[in-house]
Structures are given as structure tokens and as C-alpha cells.
Design a protein around this motif. Structure first.
Motif, short mmCIF file in Angstrom:
data_model
loop_
_atom_site.label_atom_id
_atom_site.label_comp_id
_atom_site.label_asym_id
_atom_site.label_seq_id
_atom_site.Cartn_x
_atom_site.Cartn_y
_atom_site.Cartn_z
N VAL A 105 2.32 -41.48 4.45
CA VAL A 105 2.22 -40.27 3.63
C VAL A 105 3.52 -40.10 2.85
N GLY A 106 3.39 -39.85 1.55
CA GLY A 106 4.56 -39.52 0.73
C GLY A 106 4.98 -38.08 0.95
N VAL A 107 6.21 -37.86 1.44
CA VAL A 107 6.63 -36.52 1.85
C VAL A 107 7.62 -35.88 0.88
N THR A 108 8.32 -36.65 0.10
CA THR A 108 9.33 -36.06 -0.78
C THR A 108 8.85 -35.83 -2.20
N GLU A 109 7.87 -36.54 -2.65
CA GLU A 109 7.39 -36.37 -4.02
C GLU A 109 6.64 -35.05 -4.16
N GLU A 110 6.85 -34.39 -5.29
CA GLU A 110 6.17 -33.14 -5.56
C GLU A 110 4.81 -33.42 -6.21
N ARG A 111 3.81 -32.78 -5.66
CA ARG A 111 2.46 -32.93 -6.19
C ARG A 111 2.05 -31.65 -6.90
N GLN A 112 1.07 -31.76 -7.75
CA GLN A 112 0.60 -30.61 -8.52
C GLN A 112 -0.90 -30.45 -8.36
N TYR A 113 -1.28 -29.19 -8.34
CA TYR A 113 -2.70 -28.88 -8.26
C TYR A 113 -2.99 -27.76 -9.26
N PRO A 114 -3.81 -28.00 -10.30
CA PRO A 114 -4.15 -26.95 -11.27
C PRO A 114 -5.33 -26.12 -10.78
N ALA A 115 -5.32 -24.84 -11.16
CA ALA A 115 -6.42 -23.93 -10.78
C ALA A 115 -6.65 -22.95 -11.91
N ARG A 116 -7.87 -22.49 -12.05
CA ARG A 116 -8.27 -21.52 -13.09
C ARG A 116 -9.44 -20.71 -12.57
N GLY A 117 -9.46 -19.41 -12.95
CA GLY A 117 -10.58 -18.59 -12.50
C GLY A 117 -10.54 -17.19 -13.08
N LEU A 118 -11.68 -16.50 -13.02
CA LEU A 118 -11.81 -15.10 -13.42
C LEU A 118 -11.66 -14.24 -12.19
N MET A 119 -10.82 -13.18 -12.31
CA MET A 119 -10.53 -12.34 -11.16
C MET A 119 -10.51 -10.88 -11.57
N LEU A 120 -10.68 -10.01 -10.59
CA LEU A 120 -10.72 -8.57 -10.81
C LEU A 120 -9.38 -7.97 -10.41
N THR A 121 -8.77 -7.17 -11.32
CA THR A 121 -7.49 -6.55 -11.05
C THR A 121 -7.67 -5.24 -10.30
N GLN A 122 -6.55 -4.61 -10.00
CA GLN A 122 -6.59 -3.37 -9.24
C GLN A 122 -7.25 -2.24 -10.02
N ASP A 123 -7.04 -2.22 -11.34
CA ASP A 123 -7.64 -1.18 -12.17
C ASP A 123 -9.01 -1.60 -12.69
N GLU A 124 -9.66 -2.52 -11.98
CA GLU A 124 -11.04 -2.92 -12.25
C GLU A 124 -11.22 -3.54 -13.63
N ASN A 125 -10.27 -4.36 -14.01
CA ASN A 125 -10.37 -5.15 -15.24
C ASN A 125 -10.48 -6.63 -14.85
N ILE A 126 -11.17 -7.38 -15.69
CA ILE A 126 -11.33 -8.81 -15.44
C ILE A 126 -10.27 -9.57 -16.22
#
Length: 373
Positions: A105-126
Motif C-alpha cells: 500500500v502506498g502510504v505517503t502519496e496524496e490521493r484525490q477524490y472528486p465529489a459533486r452534489g445538490l444539497m439543502l442549506t439551513q435556510d432551505e435553499n438548494i
């Protein structure tokens, strides 16, 4: 003499001393030796003689396949018969093949994971958010053994942590003012979840690349942004006006206070001077009352005459009133405007007083002459 030197010696291969060794004869002798260890001889044991050779070759290959190299940025997790045995660092290592299972297992190299999504805020906005998770492997053993699919667990934990943080933050905080804080809070929450799972993953940083409203409501949100910018502009203008008018008012107030202080000092000083003058005048009056009274009368008349341009006097012994236009007398005295402008107020008063005295003197002489008649 050595066997390989020309001219003699014994050939260790059992061949002719004068020619090259016989390969077939050498292999035959080697086979006979293995047959001796295998317990057989001759043609009847030829098949069984190959078995030890095969065992040696297989053993040699098995031993060679057990060697492996671990780089500086890697760690090797060793499982012996399916149970954790140890973790190797960098270097050359050997483990029995088919008994130990090694996962590098490579332990020192930094890996990246991209993510995207629609979410609901506290004031009920998307809001739509895209981010990148930077992580590395902090514990190779946990990464390999505790979770079946660490990458999938990371994606699910990231989505959970991000929704939790965004759901506790307003739209403005997620999109504009608080993006950095949202990233920090998400990283902390994600690390807590990964540690709870025992994943062996260390979250280095979360970068929020984009956070914006959905495309369907972007026009309305742009109007809100413009209104907010206008509000901030008006507030800044009001603040600038306040910063300009308040110091000016303070300066004006300070000037009025200084003028009032100066006026107070002037009145107090004048009052103190009048009191001292009155004290001295009282002492003089006590010494010579008549002279002092006459002097006070003359000073009072002089002060009043300086403030008036016309004087009416009752002629002594008659019914006629004497009219003295002081301003006209000054003009009739032949004094030009330049000379008047050059004279001081005290000189003007002395000249007017002299003219009045001369006028009174002439009138008094005329009245006395009429009485003698």
C-alpha cells in the motif's frame, strides 16, 4: 599442474584431457548421483530419478517467488494463512509463497477524490457543490483489513459529512462568505467518521472548487447578489458621509467651546478690571470727592457723546433749545474723507469734543452779551 592448463592434468568431467568436456556424460553422472539419493539405479529407476530434480527446481522457484521489494513511500501488510502477521517498511523482504499473502500500500502519496452534489442549506435553499478530497493512508493495516472497500467508504462518508455541514449553514455562508469554514468543518467531520470506521485514512484537505445555486434559479440569485452589493455600496457611502460629517461637527463644537471659553475669560477679566478700577476710584473719591465727581461726570458725558450724533441743550436763561448736529459739525469742519479715515477713534472724539466746546463757548458769550444790554 591444474586440470585446465595445457599439457596434462585430469579432467574433472571425466572426459578426454585433450578436448572439451562431454556434456552428455556430465548430465549422466549428475543423474546417477540423484538416483543414488533416490534409492534406485539403472534404467528401471530413471523416471523416479527426475522427481528429486523437480522438487529441487520447484523449491528453488518457490523460494525465489517469495522475494519482493517495498519502496520508500509504501508499506507491505503480511497475512499468514489469512491472519495478520506484520507490516513491512521499505526494503527487500521475503515471505513464504502461498503461505503468506502480501498487500503493498502506498502510504505517503496524496490521493484525490472528486465529489459533486445538490444539497439543502439551513435556510432551505438548494445549492450545488463540487469539491476535491485530498487524503493519504495513515495506517496500512487498518486500510487493508478493517474495511472491504475503503474508497467506497470514503465517498459515502464524504457525502454524509458535507451534507451535515451544509445543512447547518445558510446559503450565503456556503456560496460566498463561509466557503473556507465549510471546507474545514467538512474535513473535521469526515475525519471523525473515518476514524470511527477504522479506515486508516487521513484527510489532508478539502477544497471546495465551486458552490452555486442550481441553474434553474441562477437568474433570481444573481438579482439577490446585485441587491446585496447595492446595499453594501449604500452602507459604505453612508459610512463615508458619517466619517466626514462627524469630525466636522466635532470641530465646530470644539470651536464654539473655545469661543465660549474665550468670551468667559474676557468677561471675567473685564469684570476683575472694573472691580479693581472701582476700588482705586473709591480711594481717590475719598481723598477728593468734588474733583472726582466732576471727573466722573465729564467722562460719562464724553462716553455718551461718542455714541450720539445729535445733542439738544437747554439755553441758560432762555426758552430756546440748542441743537448740535455732531455729524454735520464734523463735515463742516473741512475734514476730508482721507483725513477721517487716517484718524483713530480717539482723535475723532477729541476733535468733536473740541468743536462742541467751542460752540458752547460762543453761545455762552452771546447770551452774556445780551444780558448786559
Amino acid at each position: 599442474m591444474a586440470w585446465n592448463e595445457p599439457g596434462g592434468g585430469r579432467d574433472p568431467w571425466g572426459g578426454n584431457n585433450g578436448g572439451p568436456p562431454d556434456i552428455e556424460e556430465a548430465l549422466k553422472k549428475l543423474t546417477e548421483k540423484f538416483n543414488f539419493f533416490g534409492g534406485g539405479s539403472g534404467g528401471s529407476s530413471g523416471g523416479r530419478g527426475l522427481l528429486p530434480i523437480s522438487i529441487v527446481v520447484i523449491t528453488l522457484l518457490w523460494g525465489l517467488l517469495g522475494f519482493y521489494q517495498v519502496d520508500e513511500k509504501e508499506q507491505a501488510v503480511v497475512l499468514r494463512l489469512g491472519k495478520y502477521s506484520q507490516t513491512h517498511g521499505s526494503g527487500l523482504h521475503w515471505n513464504p509463497r502461498f503461505i503468506d499473502s502480501v498487500t503493498v500500500v502506498g502510504v505517503t502519496e496524496e490521493r484525490q477524490y472528486p465529489a459533486r452534489g445538490l444539497m439543502l442549506t439551513q435556510d432551505e435553499n438548494i445549492v450545488e457543490i463540487s469539491l476535491t478530497v485530498q487524503y493519504n493512508i495513515a495506517n496500512a493495516k487498518d486500510f487493508v483489513l478493517n474495511i472491504k472497500d475503503p474508497e467506497t467508504s470514503l465517498k459515502q462518508a464524504t457525502d454524509s459529512a458535507l451534507r451535515h455541514v451544509v445543512g447547518s449553514t445558510g446559503l450565503d455562508g456556503v456560496i460566498s462568505t463561509g466557503r473556507e469554514q465549510v471546507a474545514l468543518d467538512t474535513a473535521d467531520k469526515l475525519q471523525i467518521l473515518l476514524d470511527m470506521y477504522g479506515s486508516g485514512i487521513n484527510v489532508v484537505k478539502i477544497n471546495i472548487e465551486e458552490s452555486r445555486p442550481p441553474t434553474e434559479v441562477k437568474a433570481a440569485y444573481d438579482d439577490v447578489i446585485r441587491a446585496r452589493e447595492d446595499l453594501e455600496r449604500l452602507v459604505n457611502e453612508a459610512q463615508a458621509y458619517s466619517n466626514g460629517i462627524i469630525p466636522e461637527a466635532r470641530g465646530e463644537a470644539q470651536r464654539l467651546r473655545e469661543e465660549a471659553e474665550g468670551y468667559r475669560s474676557q468677561v471675567v477679566s473685564r469684570s476683575e478690571g472694573e472691580a479693581k478700577r472701582f476700588s482705586k476710584l473709591l480711594a481717590e473719591y475719598q481723598k477728593a470727592p468734588e474733583v472726582t465727581r466732576e471727573r466722573l461726570y465729564i467722562d460719562a458725558v464724553e462716553e455718551m457723546m461718542t455714541q450720539s450724533t445729535k445733542i439738544l441743550m437747554d439755553a441758560e436763561g432762555g426758552n430756546n433749545m440748542l441743537y448740535l448736529p455732531l455729524d454735520k459739525l464734523v463735515q463742516q469742519g473741512g475734514v476730508t474723507k482721507q483725513s477721517n479715515s487716517a484718524l483713530t477713534s480717539d482723535q475723532m472724539i477729541d476733535r468733536i469734543a473740541n468743536d462742541v466746546i467751542e460752540k458752547l463757548q460762543r453761545n455762552s458769550d452771546r447770551i452774556q452779551a445780551e444780558r448786559r444790554r
